[in-house]
Design a protein around this motif. Structure first.
Motif, PDB file in Angstrom:
ATOM      1  N   TYR A   1      -3.423  -3.444  -2.730  1.00  0.00           N
ATOM      2  CA  TYR A   1      -2.342  -3.315  -3.698  1.00  0.00           C
ATOM      3  C   TYR A   1      -1.393  -4.509  -3.654  1.00  0.00           C
ATOM      4  O   TYR A   1      -0.169  -4.366  -3.725  1.00  0.00           O
TER       5      TYR A   1
ATOM      6  N   ALA B   1       7.476   0.445   0.555  1.00  0.00           N
ATOM      7  CA  ALA B   1       6.862  -0.006  -0.693  1.00  0.00           C
ATOM      8  C   ALA B   1       6.173  -1.357  -0.554  1.00  0.00           C
ATOM      9  O   ALA B   1       5.524  -1.816  -1.500  1.00  0.00           O
ATOM     10  N   LEU B   2       6.286  -1.991   0.617  1.00  0.00           N
ATOM     11  CA  LEU B   2       5.716  -3.326   0.796  1.00  0.00           C
ATOM     12  C   LEU B   2       4.276  -3.295   1.305  1.00  0.00           C
ATOM     13  O   LEU B   2       3.587  -4.308   1.249  1.00  0.00           O
TER      14      LEU B   2
ATOM     15  N   GLU C   1       0.538  -3.115   1.362  1.00  0.00           N
ATOM     16  CA  GLU C   1      -0.456  -3.354   0.307  1.00  0.00           C
ATOM     17  C   GLU C   1      -1.806  -2.698   0.602  1.00  0.00           C
ATOM     18  O   GLU C   1      -2.710  -2.763  -0.231  1.00  0.00           O
TER      19      GLU C   1
ATOM     20  N   ASN D   1       0.807   4.933   0.637  1.00  0.00           N
ATOM     21  CA  ASN D   1       0.149   4.742  -0.654  1.00  0.00           C
ATOM     22  C   ASN D   1      -0.814   5.869  -0.987  1.00  0.00           C
ATOM     23  O   ASN D   1      -0.773   6.429  -2.084  1.00  0.00           O
TER      24      ASN D   1
ATOM     25  N   ARG E   1       4.267   2.651  -3.231  1.00  0.00           N
ATOM     26  CA  ARG E   1       4.189   1.329  -3.857  1.00  0.00           C
ATOM     27  C   ARG E   1       3.784   1.451  -5.319  1.00  0.00           C
ATOM     28  O   ARG E   1       4.332   0.766  -6.193  1.00  0.00           O
ATOM     29  N   GLN E   2       2.843   2.323  -5.607  1.00  0.00           N
ATOM     30  CA  GLN E   2       2.367   2.471  -6.975  1.00  0.00           C
ATOM     31  C   GLN E   2       3.461   3.031  -7.893  1.00  0.00           C
ATOM     32  O   GLN E   2       3.633   2.570  -9.025  1.00  0.00           O
TER      33      GLN E   2
ATOM     34  N   THR F   1       6.665   2.780  -7.482  1.00  0.00           N
ATOM     35  CA  THR F   1       7.672   1.743  -7.672  1.00  0.00           C
ATOM     36  C   THR F   1       7.226   0.745  -8.727  1.00  0.00           C
ATOM     37  O   THR F   1       8.020   0.312  -9.573  1.00  0.00           O
ATOM     38  N   TYR F   2       5.952   0.382  -8.704  1.00  0.00           N
ATOM     39  CA  TYR F   2       5.433  -0.569  -9.698  1.00  0.00           C
ATOM     40  C   TYR F   2       5.577  -0.013 -11.112  1.00  0.00           C
ATOM     41  O   TYR F   2       5.992  -0.728 -12.039  1.00  0.00           O
TER      42      TYR F   2
ATOM     43  N   VAL G   1       9.965  -6.308  -3.861  1.00  0.00           N
ATOM     44  CA  VAL G   1       8.697  -5.646  -3.558  1.00  0.00           C
ATOM     45  C   VAL G   1       7.513  -6.390  -4.170  1.00  0.00           C
ATOM     46  O   VAL G   1       6.479  -6.574  -3.525  1.00  0.00           O
TER      47      VAL G   1
END
Length: 489
Positions: free
Chosen positions: A136, A339-340, A342, A349, A355-356, A358-359, A394
């Motif tokens: 990610y 959120a960092l 990946e 996640n 993270r997703q 937030t995107y 992020v």
């Protein structure tokens, strides 16, 4: 498009509210409207009993004919009630891991049982274990959008009709919670020849950058379900904290709230994080148990505190909840840490989709819960710039104000915002849930309607009937059943 052999499925239910509010580092995170608070009512550790798990293969990018890469997403199937010629009922996946609970329990399940329907639920791309990319990283997030997810959904539905149910004319009814409810309604709007009706619980269908109304309505709920004096304590406590900041007394606040990183004048993002985290603690208390009594109890606690100042009352309130921590990481870096990551399979996640989510907030929806209007009891220090800075930290410097505003504009342009001009849909919201301001609460069209459950802080319309249900909740459920049956007639 193919499906694999069925495998046994075990679904563990997590409290996503806690994850999004405090994350794996116990620090406040960017709360969002993509996840329904009603999930708090799903039993922890639920094990599916009547469903089978499958995977469906589709394209990574539906809009680039030269990109032929594919991936598989998960789905679950429950055909125990199906009668030949019956409809397909789908619980549309949102921004959480696949959960078979919703096709084995609840109102939608009960309607399907009476109608001889075959129940399914899908896992939204990028969430759970349904990833179209190997990691990610920011460039790899480009295939995460509502538009891509809608094509995933309709291609899968076509497969279900032809290859699973083996009835190309089977009627299709969709349901979803929160973001999943929005996707369900948008699917009906975009593909009325394929989707016969959609019902969304707390479906956030209006994108908005600055969502100050959220905190303002929380304040009104404190007045209505709690007390004016309770509102006053919160208001004075936050304003006192702001006055201390203005006077340069950062150390006093850091000491009272035991922040891991001292508040400083040269770190404005951490100061905003502090106020946002404090506000979020009230939000979790008010809505976390999905009961109006939570607000009443919270206010009783605040009013009974013998502290001399409102700020001390707030500090005591906070300490009773987070006293187990050596300190509270209210700094900006801790706020964005979860959120960092990946890596696809890490819990942040795969289980919580931090993270997703937030995107999607940064590129499609906004919904930034600010307080800068001054109309709420939560001070004035939480600005929309804070959230844009979060997006940049992020995902990179390419996300600026214009990217966020353009994403919000396009979402509303694509789906009509508060004027969707869609038929065969039902919107359901709760009277004291501020999310209703980005949903529809007054909408009447051909075989369509919007309902607001009186006295409720969370929409529990999707749950099976219980002795504790209010008369208005029972009424709304009857209305939902009537609409779904009419769509199938």
């Amino acid at each position: 498009m193919t499906r694999t052999h069925a495998v046994p499925i075990r679904v563990a239910i997590f409290s996503a509210l806690a994850a999004v509010a405090f994350g794996s580092n116990a620090g406040p995170l960017l709360l969002d409207l993509l996840h329904p608070r009603a999930d708090v009512n799903v039993p922890a550790g639920y094990v599916a009993q009547r469903s089978e798990a499958f995977r469906f293969r589709t394209r990574v990018d539906h809009f680039d004919v030269q990109n032929r890469a594919t991936f598989e997403f998960n789905y679950v199937s429950n055909g125990e009630y199906y009668r030949p010629g019956g409809p397909i009922f789908i619980v549309v996946g949102g921004n959480n891991a696949l959960n078979a609970y919703f096709i084995e329990n609840g109102l939608f399940h009960d309607i399907a049982r009476r109608q001889g329907g075959w129940l399914f639920s899908n896992e939204h791309r990028y969430y759970g274990r349904s990833s179209p990319v190997e990691d990610y990283s920011a460039p790899n997030m480009r295939f995460l959008s509502v538009e891509q997810a809608l094509i995933d959904l309709i291609e899968w539905i076509d497969h279900l009709r032809r290859e699973v149910v083996r009835d190309p004319n089977a009627k299709v009814i969709l349901h979803g919670l929160g973001y999943g409810g929005a996707v369900a309604i948008w699917a009906r709007q975009r593909f009325p020849s394929l989707i016969d009706g959609a019902y969304g619980s707390t479906a956030s269908v209006i994108a908005r950058v600055d969502f100050a109304e959220y905190g303002e309505d929380m304040g009104e709920t404190i007045r209505t379900l709690g007390h004016d004096d309770c509102y006053g304590i919160v208001w004075r406590g936050f304003r006192t904290a702001e006055n201390l900041i203005d006077a340069g007394l950062y150390g006093r606040l850091s000491e009272m709230f035991r922040t891991c990183v001292p508040l400083r004048a040269d770190d404005p993002l951490t100061i905003e994080t502090f106020f946002y985290g404090l506000k979020s603690s009230f939000e979790a208390e008010m809505f976390g148990q999905a009961s109006p009594d939570s607000v009443t109890r919270m206010c009783a606690e605040l009013l009974a505190d013998p502290a001399e100042t409102a700020l001390e009352v707030l500090a005591n309130f906070f300490e009773r909840r987070y006293g187990a921590f050596d300190c509270v990481p209210f700094d900006f870096e801790s706020n964005i840490a979860s959120a960092l990551d990946e890596e696809v399979g890490v819990p942040n996640n795969a289980d919580f989709g931090i993270r997703q989510r937030t995107y999607q907030l940064c590129t499609e929806f906004g919904w930034f819960l600010t307080s800068s209007s001054g109309g709420s009891p939560f001070g004035t220090r939480i600005t929309y710039r804070y959230f844009i800075d979060t997006c940049r930290a992020v995902f990179g410097e390419w996300i600026d104000q214009s990217v966020v505003y353009d994403g919000v504009r396009l979402t509303n342009l694509h789906f009509g915002a508060d004027d969707p001009r869609v038929t065969n849909v039902v919107y359901v919201n709760a009277q004291h849930d501020p999310t209703r301001f980005v949903s529809l609460t007054d909408y009447t069209n051909l075989l369509a309607n919007a309902f607001v459950i009186k006295g409720a802080v969370v929409s529990l319309d999707w749950m099976a009937e219980t002795p504790l249900d209010s008369e208005d909740l029972l009424r709304v459920r009857e209305e939902i059943v009537g609409y779904v049956v009419s769509w199938l007639s």
